[in-house]
Design a protein around this motif. Structure first.
Motif, PDB file in Angstrom:
ATOM      1  N   ARG A  83       0.810  -1.233   0.000  1.00 52.84           N
ATOM      2  CA  ARG A  83       0.000   0.000   0.000  1.00 52.84           C
ATOM      3  C   ARG A  83       0.839   1.277   0.000  1.00 52.84           C
ATOM      4  NH1 ARG A  83      -1.040   2.851   4.559  1.00 52.84           N
ATOM      5  NH2 ARG A  83      -0.256   2.004   6.508  1.00 52.84           N
ATOM      6  N   LEU A  84       2.161   1.161   0.121  1.00 53.13           N
ATOM      7  CA  LEU A  84       3.042   2.320   0.101  1.00 53.13           C
ATOM      8  C   LEU A  84       3.562   2.573  -1.309  1.00 53.13           C
ATOM      9  CD1 LEU A  84       5.241   1.547   3.251  1.00 53.13           C
ATOM     10  CD2 LEU A  84       3.156   2.937   3.135  1.00 53.13           C
ATOM     11  N   GLU A  85       3.748   3.835  -1.656  1.00 52.00           N
ATOM     12  CA  GLU A  85       4.353   4.159  -2.951  1.00 52.00           C
ATOM     13  C   GLU A  85       5.869   4.116  -2.860  1.00 52.00           C
ATOM     14  OE1 GLU A  85       2.851   7.449  -5.190  1.00 52.00           O
ATOM     15  OE2 GLU A  85       0.861   7.186  -4.316  1.00 52.00           O
ATOM     16  N   SER A  86       6.403   4.588  -1.733  1.00 55.60           N
ATOM     17  CA  SER A  86       7.835   4.541  -1.462  1.00 55.60           C
ATOM     18  C   SER A  86       8.020   4.778   0.026  1.00 55.60           C
ATOM     19  CB  SER A  86       8.595   5.598  -2.268  1.00 55.60           C
ATOM     20  OG  SER A  86       8.444   6.871  -1.679  1.00 55.60           O
ATOM     21  N   LEU A  87       9.239   4.618   0.495  1.00 56.25           N
ATOM     22  CA  LEU A  87       9.527   4.898   1.901  1.00 56.25           C
ATOM     23  C   LEU A  87       9.943   6.351   2.112  1.00 56.25           C
ATOM     24  CD1 LEU A  87      11.449   1.694   3.024  1.00 56.25           C
ATOM     25  CD2 LEU A  87       9.050   2.277   3.383  1.00 56.25           C
ATOM     26  N   GLN A  88      10.164   7.080   1.025  1.00 55.86           N
ATOM     27  CA  GLN A  88      10.642   8.462   1.120  1.00 55.86           C
ATOM     28  C   GLN A  88       9.701   9.373   1.889  1.00 55.86           C
ATOM     29  OE1 GLN A  88      11.571   9.817  -2.785  1.00 55.86           O
ATOM     30  NE2 GLN A  88      13.430   8.576  -2.927  1.00 55.86           N
ATOM     31  N   ASP A  89       8.401   9.197   1.747  1.00 57.04           N
ATOM     32  CA  ASP A  89       7.439  10.078   2.414  1.00 57.04           C
ATOM     33  C   ASP A  89       6.953   9.523   3.746  1.00 57.04           C
ATOM     34  OD1 ASP A  89       7.572  11.837   0.267  1.00 57.04           O
ATOM     35  OD2 ASP A  89       5.976  10.797  -0.813  1.00 57.04           O
ATOM     36  N   GLU A  90       7.552   8.428   4.184  1.00 58.28           N
ATOM     37  CA  GLU A  90       7.135   7.781   5.430  1.00 58.28           C
ATOM     38  C   GLU A  90       8.074   8.160   6.572  1.00 58.28           C
ATOM     39  OE1 GLU A  90       4.329   6.105   5.612  1.00 58.28           O
ATOM     40  OE2 GLU A  90       3.971   6.206   3.457  1.00 58.28           O
ATOM     41  N   PRO A  92      10.890   7.793   8.967  1.00 60.44           N
ATOM     42  CA  PRO A  92      12.101   6.993   8.806  1.00 60.44           C
ATOM     43  C   PRO A  92      12.162   5.772   9.728  1.00 60.44           C
ATOM     44  CG  PRO A  92      12.648   9.320   8.938  1.00 60.44           C
ATOM     45  CD  PRO A  92      11.179   9.194   9.236  1.00 60.44           C
ATOM     46  N   ALA A  93      11.440   5.805  10.840  1.00 62.98           N
ATOM     47  CA  ALA A  93      11.451   4.695  11.793  1.00 62.98           C
ATOM     48  C   ALA A  93      10.327   3.689  11.544  1.00 62.98           C
ATOM     49  CB  ALA A  93      11.349   5.243  13.213  1.00 62.98           C
ATOM     50  N   LEU A  94       9.593   3.826  10.437  1.00 65.66           N
ATOM     51  CA  LEU A  94       8.430   2.995  10.162  1.00 65.66           C
ATOM     52  C   LEU A  94       8.726   1.495  10.274  1.00 65.66           C
ATOM     53  CD1 LEU A  94       5.471   2.789   9.133  1.00 65.66           C
ATOM     54  CD2 LEU A  94       6.423   2.711   6.817  1.00 65.66           C
ATOM     55  N   LEU A  95       9.859   1.056   9.812  1.00 65.68           N
ATOM     56  CA  LEU A  95      10.167  -0.377   9.766  1.00 65.68           C
ATOM     57  C   LEU A  95      11.089  -0.842  10.892  1.00 65.68           C
ATOM     58  CD1 LEU A  95      10.697  -0.765   5.914  1.00 65.68           C
ATOM     59  CD2 LEU A  95       8.571  -0.918   7.235  1.00 65.68           C
ATOM     60  N   ASP A  96      11.491   0.070  11.763  1.00 65.80           N
ATOM     61  CA  ASP A  96      12.478  -0.259  12.805  1.00 65.80           C
ATOM     62  C   ASP A  96      12.062  -1.403  13.721  1.00 65.80           C
ATOM     63  OD1 ASP A  96      14.053   1.713  11.747  1.00 65.80           O
ATOM     64  OD2 ASP A  96      13.894   3.070  13.472  1.00 65.80           O
ATOM     65  N   ASP A  97      10.778  -1.515  14.041  1.00 70.30           N
ATOM     66  CA  ASP A  97      10.319  -2.587  14.931  1.00 70.30           C
ATOM     67  C   ASP A  97      10.366  -3.958  14.263  1.00 70.30           C
ATOM     68  OD1 ASP A  97       9.848  -0.841  17.012  1.00 70.30           O
ATOM     69  OD2 ASP A  97       7.700  -0.662  16.596  1.00 70.30           O
ATOM     70  N   TYR A  98      10.536  -3.982  12.962  1.00 70.11           N
ATOM     71  CA  TYR A  98      10.533  -5.236  12.217  1.00 70.11           C
ATOM     72  C   TYR A  98      11.931  -5.646  11.749  1.00 70.11           C
ATOM     73  CZ  TYR A  98       5.644  -3.883  12.083  1.00 70.11           C
ATOM     74  OH  TYR A  98       4.379  -3.501  12.443  1.00 70.11           O
ATOM     75  N   LEU A  99      12.709  -4.676  11.318  1.00 71.90           N
ATOM     76  CA  LEU A  99      14.045  -4.952  10.775  1.00 71.90           C
ATOM     77  C   LEU A  99      15.069  -4.946  11.908  1.00 71.90           C
ATOM     78  CD1 LEU A  99      13.848  -2.709   7.600  1.00 71.90           C
ATOM     79  CD2 LEU A  99      13.740  -5.207   7.694  1.00 71.90           C
ATOM     80  N   THR A 100      15.052  -5.996  12.700  1.00 73.80           N
ATOM     81  CA  THR A 100      15.966  -6.091  13.832  1.00 73.80           C
ATOM     82  C   THR A 100      16.952  -7.227  13.621  1.00 73.80           C
ATOM     83  OG1 THR A 100      14.704  -7.685  15.145  1.00 73.80           O
ATOM     84  CG2 THR A 100      14.040  -5.365  15.326  1.00 73.80           C
ATOM     85  N   ASP A 101      18.019  -7.197  14.370  1.00 72.50           N
ATOM     86  CA  ASP A 101      19.014  -8.267  14.291  1.00 72.50           C
ATOM     87  C   ASP A 101      18.502  -9.570  14.879  1.00 72.50           C
ATOM     88  OD1 ASP A 101      20.854  -6.624  13.063  1.00 72.50           O
ATOM     89  OD2 ASP A 101      21.855  -6.066  14.934  1.00 72.50           O
TER      90      ASP A 101
END
Length: 143
Positions: A83-90, A92-101
């Motif tokens: 549903r997103l067109e790009s991450l540029q307008d979002e 910056p921390a939108l995915l931080d809870d998911y992209l973890t080590d």
């Protein structure tokens, strides 16, 4: 880089292929899933998440961006960026809870992130092949 293509004829086979890949995943690995709507991306993730130990329903997170299955081992994050067109307008921390080590991360519609996803280890491309059949290509990304 290794790659293979498998033809599945029903959802259970697609899930089994996801489970097979899951056995090689480590915390921090990112798997990109490409394919048109209804090609089996979430079905593939369901098989992988089950293999890693989640018993929760695994459904598409299209309207919530992502879901986490922290009871899995390692924990699983499932993102759907459709549903997103790009991450540029979002944010910056939108995915931080998911992209973890600590998580294995599956990303549907990764084109939206345009190279901004770290630690991509595998790409999975699913294509309709008539009726319930799918052609699924799994390719390891060179380090």
């Amino acid at each position: 880089m290794s790659s293979r293509t498998v033809r599945t004829t029903h959802a259970e086979q697609t899930e089994a292929l996801g489970a097979e890949l899951a056995r090689s995943l480590r915390p921090g690995d990112v798997v990109l899933l490409r394919g048109e709507m209804g090609s089996g991306k979430t079905t593939f993730v369901r098989g992988a998440a089950r293999q890693l130990g989640t018993r929760a329903p695994v459904t598409s997170p299209t309207y919530t961006i992502g879901r986490r299955y922290d009871e899995a081992s390692p924990p699983v994050a499932h993102l759907d960026l459709h549903r997103l067109e790009s991450l540029q307008d979002e944010d910056p921390a939108l995915l931080d809870d998911y992209l973890t080590d600590s998580h294995v991360v599956f990303v549907e519609w990764p084109e939206v992130a345009d190279g901004e996803l770290p630690r991509v280890r595998w790409t999975v491309t699913l294509a309709h092949a008539g009726a319930d059949a799918r052609e699924i290509t799994i390719a390891e990304v060179a380090a």
